[in-house]
Scaffold this motif. Sequence first.
Motif, mmCIF file in Angstrom:
data_model
loop_
_atom_site.group_PDB
_atom_site.id
_atom_site.type_symbol
_atom_site.label_atom_id
_atom_site.label_comp_id
_atom_site.label_asym_id
_atom_site.label_seq_id
_atom_site.Cartn_x
_atom_site.Cartn_y
_atom_site.Cartn_z
ATOM 1 N N THR A 37 42.503 42.560 38.170
ATOM 2 C CA THR A 37 41.823 42.297 39.437
ATOM 3 C C THR A 37 41.195 43.579 39.981
ATOM 4 O OG1 THR A 37 43.396 40.522 39.940
ATOM 5 C CG2 THR A 37 42.131 41.413 41.783
ATOM 6 N N CYS A 38 41.961 44.674 39.942
ATOM 7 C CA CYS A 38 41.457 45.978 40.403
ATOM 8 C C CYS A 38 40.353 46.486 39.488
ATOM 9 C CB CYS A 38 42.596 46.988 40.462
ATOM 10 S SG CYS A 38 43.956 46.540 41.553
ATOM 11 N N ASN B 235 36.373 47.153 40.604
ATOM 12 C CA ASN B 235 35.850 48.513 40.580
ATOM 13 C C ASN B 235 34.425 48.568 40.035
ATOM 14 O OD1 ASN B 235 36.012 51.444 40.701
ATOM 15 N ND2 ASN B 235 36.245 51.409 38.476
ATOM 16 N N ILE B 236 34.041 47.576 39.218
ATOM 17 C CA ILE B 236 32.753 47.631 38.521
ATOM 18 C C ILE B 236 31.791 46.522 38.949
ATOM 19 C CG2 ILE B 236 31.657 47.394 36.234
ATOM 20 C CD1 ILE B 236 34.112 48.810 35.064
ATOM 21 N N LEU B 237 32.284 45.276 38.984
ATOM 22 C CA LEU B 237 31.364 44.151 39.161
ATOM 23 C C LEU B 237 30.675 44.067 40.527
ATOM 24 C CD1 LEU B 237 32.689 41.047 37.198
ATOM 25 C CD2 LEU B 237 30.588 42.321 36.894
ATOM 26 N N PRO B 238 31.356 44.286 41.662
ATOM 27 C CA PRO B 238 30.633 44.179 42.945
ATOM 28 C C PRO B 238 29.424 45.109 43.025
ATOM 29 C CG PRO B 238 32.989 44.167 43.339
ATOM 30 C CD PRO B 238 32.806 44.492 41.885
ATOM 31 N N ARG B 239 29.576 46.340 42.533
ATOM 32 C CA ARG B 239 28.456 47.294 42.530
ATOM 33 C C ARG B 239 27.325 46.784 41.633
ATOM 34 N NH1 ARG B 239 24.787 49.183 42.971
ATOM 35 N NH2 ARG B 239 23.937 51.281 43.177
ATOM 36 N N MET B 240 27.662 46.206 40.491
ATOM 37 C CA MET B 240 26.656 45.681 39.574
ATOM 38 C C MET B 240 25.934 44.480 40.188
ATOM 39 S SD MET B 240 27.077 44.096 35.734
ATOM 40 C CE MET B 240 28.303 45.283 35.256
ATOM 41 N N THR C 148 34.304 58.363 42.134
ATOM 42 C CA THR C 148 35.368 57.444 42.530
ATOM 43 C C THR C 148 35.460 56.276 41.559
ATOM 44 O OG1 THR C 148 35.058 58.019 44.865
ATOM 45 C CG2 THR C 148 36.237 55.971 44.394
ATOM 46 N N GLN C 149 34.296 55.726 41.191
ATOM 47 C CA GLN C 149 34.294 54.612 40.241
ATOM 48 C C GLN C 149 34.845 55.049 38.889
ATOM 49 O OE1 GLN C 149 30.623 52.970 38.371
ATOM 50 N NE2 GLN C 149 31.157 51.066 39.442
ATOM 51 N N TYR C 150 34.427 56.235 38.427
ATOM 52 C CA TYR C 150 34.947 56.733 37.156
ATOM 53 C C TYR C 150 36.451 56.974 37.227
ATOM 54 C CZ TYR C 150 36.459 59.988 33.641
ATOM 55 O OH TYR C 150 37.206 60.590 32.649
ATOM 56 N N PHE C 151 36.930 57.538 38.348
ATOM 57 C CA PHE C 151 38.353 57.821 38.499
ATOM 58 C C PHE C 151 39.182 56.547 38.338
ATOM 59 C CE2 PHE C 151 42.047 57.922 41.425
ATOM 60 C CZ PHE C 151 42.805 58.881 40.774
ATOM 61 N N PHE C 152 38.813 55.496 39.066
ATOM 62 C CA PHE C 152 39.590 54.254 39.000
ATOM 63 C C PHE C 152 39.399 53.545 37.659
ATOM 64 C CE2 PHE C 152 39.641 54.749 43.649
ATOM 65 C CZ PHE C 152 41.007 54.585 43.856
ATOM 66 N N PHE D 138 46.893 57.231 36.233
ATOM 67 C CA PHE D 138 46.440 57.948 37.419
ATOM 68 C C PHE D 138 46.627 59.458 37.276
ATOM 69 C CE2 PHE D 138 46.407 53.752 39.135
ATOM 70 C CZ PHE D 138 45.477 53.786 40.155
ATOM 71 N N LEU D 139 47.722 59.892 36.690
ATOM 72 C CA LEU D 139 47.956 61.329 36.525
ATOM 73 C C LEU D 139 46.964 61.940 35.545
ATOM 74 C CD1 LEU D 139 51.879 61.415 36.424
ATOM 75 C CD2 LEU D 139 50.378 62.171 38.285
ATOM 76 N N ALA D 140 46.731 61.246 34.431
ATOM 77 C CA ALA D 140 45.833 61.783 33.400
ATOM 78 C C ALA D 140 44.397 61.877 33.904
ATOM 79 C CB ALA D 140 45.896 60.900 32.152
ATOM 80 N N ASN D 141 43.934 60.838 34.588
ATOM 81 C CA ASN D 141 42.532 60.822 34.984
ATOM 82 C C ASN D 141 42.240 61.673 36.210
ATOM 83 O OD1 ASN D 141 40.283 59.537 33.648
ATOM 84 N ND2 ASN D 141 39.796 58.657 35.640
#
Length: 320
Positions: free
Chosen positions: A69-70, A74-79, A97-101, A151-154
Motif C-alpha cells: 500500500t505504501c 509513493n509512485i502512482l499518485p504522482r504519475m 523523498t520519493q527515492y528514499f521511500f 530504512f537504515l540502508a537507504n
Amino acid sequence: MGNKTAITEFILLGFGDLPELQTLLFLLFLVIYVLTMTGNILIVVLVVADQHLHTPMYFFLGNLSCLETCYTSNILPRMLASFLTGDRTISFNGCLTQYFFFGCLAAAECYLLAAMSYDRYLAICKPLHYAALMNGRLCLQLATVSWLSGFLANTLLTFFISNLIFCDPNEIDHFFCDSFPMMKLSCSDTHLTGLLTSIVACICSLPPFLLTVTSYIYIITSILRIPSSTGRRKTFSTCSSHLIVVTIFYGSILIVYVLPRSNRLKDFNKVFSVFYTVLTPMVNPLIYSLRNKEVKEALRKAFKKCMDFKTLRKIQIVSS
C-alpha cells in the motif's frame, strides 16, 4: 556536456513520449491504483479482524500488504497527476523523498519475502517444531528487522545522493526517481555514490534472495518425499502463492537491474519497472485470495457479516 548551473527540479519523462495515450494510461493506472489499495487494505483488515488468520503466515502477509500500500502510494499518485495535468516536474526534495521511500520499501520487501519463505520452510520441513520455533516473538523480530533494514540502508544512500550537484539537462528518463537515472544527471563525481548504491543494493537483495532460494530447495525436496500425490499437492498449495509472488518480484527486478543499461533496452526496462512497482502490488492480494482457502473463507464471512448488518439496519428502519 550539460550546463553547470545547479538545478532545483527534475522532469520525469515517464511515458510522455506517448501523448496520444495519456488519457488511456491515466485510466489504466487509476484502475490499477484503486484495485491495489482496495485489495491490500482488505487483506490487512481481514488479517487483523479474523481470529483464524492470526498465524505467522498471515501476520507476514498483512505486513506485505501494508508495505505494498505504501509502495504504490509513493509512485502512482504522482504519475496519475502528471497524466492528468501534463506537468511532469518534480522538485529536488520531492524526488529525493520519493527515492528514499522507494528504496526503503523495496529493500524491506526483499527481507519480508525472505521471512515468509523461512516461515514456509519451518512449516513444511519442521512441522513438529513449527509452533515452538515460529512464535509470536520471532515473527515480530523478523518483521521489525525487515522494515528497519530497508530504512537504515537507504538513509545512507539518500544522504550521498543529496550531496551531489545536478546540472542541466534535468530530464529523468523514468516514471519515478531512482538512483542510477538521477546520478546520470549529476555533474559531480558519482563513482563513490554509484559504488555504494551497488553495494547496498547487493546487501539488501542478495542475502534475502539466497535465503528464499535455499528455503524453497528444502521445501521442494521435502514435498517430493511425500508418497501420495494428494499430500504433495496439498502441501505445495500452502506455499504456491508466495512462490508466484517471489518469482514475479525478483524476475522483474533482475531484468531491470542486471541487464545492461543501453538505449535500446531503456524502454524495455521501463516496462518491467512497472511490473515490480505497480503490477506486483496489485496482483499480490489476488494471488493470495484466489489460491488460499483461509483468505477466501475470511472474505466470505466478512461479506456475510456486512449483508447481515445491512439486513438488520433495514429491519430497524422499517420497525421505527
